[in-house]
Scaffold this motif. Structure first.
Motif, PDB file in Angstrom:
ATOM      1  N   HIS A   1       3.450   8.040   4.494  1.00 55.68           N
ATOM      2  CA  HIS A   1       2.182   8.636   4.953  1.00 55.68           C
ATOM      3  C   HIS A   1       1.506   7.846   6.075  1.00 55.68           C
ATOM      4  O   HIS A   1       0.913   8.424   6.968  1.00 55.68           O
ATOM      5  CB  HIS A   1       1.219   8.880   3.775  1.00 55.68           C
ATOM      6  N   ASP A   2       1.614   6.521   6.052  1.00 59.75           N
ATOM      7  CA  ASP A   2       0.929   5.715   7.075  1.00 59.75           C
ATOM      8  C   ASP A   2       1.878   5.205   8.158  1.00 59.75           C
ATOM      9  O   ASP A   2       1.559   4.234   8.861  1.00 59.75           O
ATOM     10  CB  ASP A   2       0.233   4.510   6.419  1.00 59.75           C
TER      11      ASP A   2
ATOM     12  N   HIS B   1       0.832  -1.204   0.000  1.00 61.06           N
ATOM     13  CA  HIS B   1       0.000   0.000   0.000  1.00 61.06           C
ATOM     14  C   HIS B   1       0.876   1.267   0.000  1.00 61.06           C
ATOM     15  O   HIS B   1       0.597   2.214  -0.733  1.00 61.06           O
ATOM     16  CB  HIS B   1      -0.943  -0.006   1.203  1.00 61.06           C
TER      17      HIS B   1
ATOM     18  N   ASN C   1      -3.666   7.845  -2.201  1.00 61.13           N
ATOM     19  CA  ASN C   1      -4.083   6.967  -1.103  1.00 61.13           C
ATOM     20  C   ASN C   1      -5.501   6.438  -1.349  1.00 61.13           C
ATOM     21  O   ASN C   1      -5.774   5.253  -1.185  1.00 61.13           O
ATOM     22  CB  ASN C   1      -4.010   7.752   0.210  1.00 61.13           C
TER      23      ASN C   1
HETATM   24 FE   LIG Z   1      -2.730   4.952   3.305  1.00 64.60          FE
END
Ligand SMILES: [Fe+2]
Ligand SMILES: [Fe+2]
Length: 303
Positions: free
Chosen positions: A149-150, A119, A235
């Motif tokens: 980002h995560d 991802h 995303n």
């Molecule tokens: Fe994400």
């Protein structure tokens, strides 16, 4: 199902008591600021990476893994970097330096690192491709932002694995997306956890903003932080494509929203993307991400 206010405060308080915080490797700090410069040279990247011998070994191993079908084995870092290209260099550096901080620490049955990587890399590739289409000058930073980002999910998983176990259980039981389940169980999300570590690591403000706000893009941010705009879109599409940690199917698509109209007004070249092209576009980028994760995994298991 809701946690108490005390529990919410505890998570924030507990984070502040953590003293064994992993440090961000020096090579990452140097590379991140260098890749922002307009004329990036492989020679300079080689000099930066050279400071980290295990990383050099990893680069050479990947390039010689058979995936590239090279007739002779490569032992020169500069040559290896040219073959790999910037996307893969960046992904390997982050995989080796940042993700490995968290990798295997709490291997368990509910947090699938491979999906997490797919991802993240997929979001990075897709964000980069869309930013290129929109001729955004900072597209390399978009790639970095996609990879990071995560990161808050890894922080929660590292320090509070039992809470994540509950979050996954709640998501399953009530058919919620993970963000909603995080709010429901902890009133604390991976975006806040990511912001916390981003502050500790002194990441640039643009990246901190992406980590904190990639789920809530507002109209103002479209012009003030274009990087967050591209990560938000990437995303959403990456989640829609699948291969995420989400336990419920993602069905909402961004392209019919008011926000998408604002985005395409700001970046008119994105208007040329038709929904069917977009699906193909996402497919390609995510398949590349998938292939690359397999490749990284292969070189890891060879160790
Ligand atoms: Fe994400
Ligand atoms: Fe997220």
């Amino acid at each position: 199902m809701n946690s108490s206010v005390n529990e919410q405060l505890d998570i924030r308080k507990e984070l502040e008591t953590i003293t064994d915080l992993p440090t961000l490797p020096h090579v990452i700090v140097q590379l991140m600021s260098y890749l922002d410069e307009p004329d990036v040279e492989f020679k300079r990247i080689a000099q930066i990476i050279q400071e980290d011998p295990p990383l050099v070994a990893q680069m050479l191993k990947i390039v010689n893994s058979g995936f590239y079908g090279l007739p002779n084995s490569i032992d020169d870092l500069h040559q290896a970097l040219v073959i790999l290209g910037l996307d893969e260099i960046q992904t390997i550096v982050f995989a080796d330096s940042v993700y490995s901080i968290f990798y295997n620490i709490h291997e368990n049955d509910f947090f699938d690192y491979q999906l997490f990587w797919q991802h993240s890399i997929g979001t990075a590739r897709l964000g980069y491709a869309l930013a290129s289409l929109a001729t955004l000058p900072q597209k390399r930073t978009v790639y970095t932002a996609g990879l990071l980002h995560d990161i808050g999910r890894l922080v929660i998983q590292l320090y509070f694995p039992e809470h994540y176990r509950h979050i996954f259980a709640i998501a399953h039981e009530h058919q919620l997306d993970l963000l909603t389940a995080e709010v429901s169980h902890l009133n604390f999300t991976h975006t806040e956890a990511g912001y916390w570590i981003a502050e500790k690591w002194n990441l640039p403000d643009t990246l901190k903003d992406v980590i904190l706000n990639h789920h809530n893009l507002d109209e103002e941010t479209i012009t003030t932080n274009p990087i967050n705009t591209f990560i938000h879109i990437a995303n959403e599409f990456a989640r829609l494509w699948g291969n995420t940690l989400e336990v419920t199917p993602v069905t909402i698509s961004i392209e019919n929203t008011e926000l998408w109209h604002h985005i395409t007004d700001t970046y008119p070249s994105l208007k040329s993307l038709q929904v069917k092209d977009l699906i193909q576009f996402v497919d390609l980028r995510m398949e590349e991400a998938d292939a690359f994760v397999q490749k990284l995994k292969q070189t890891r298991t060879d160790e």
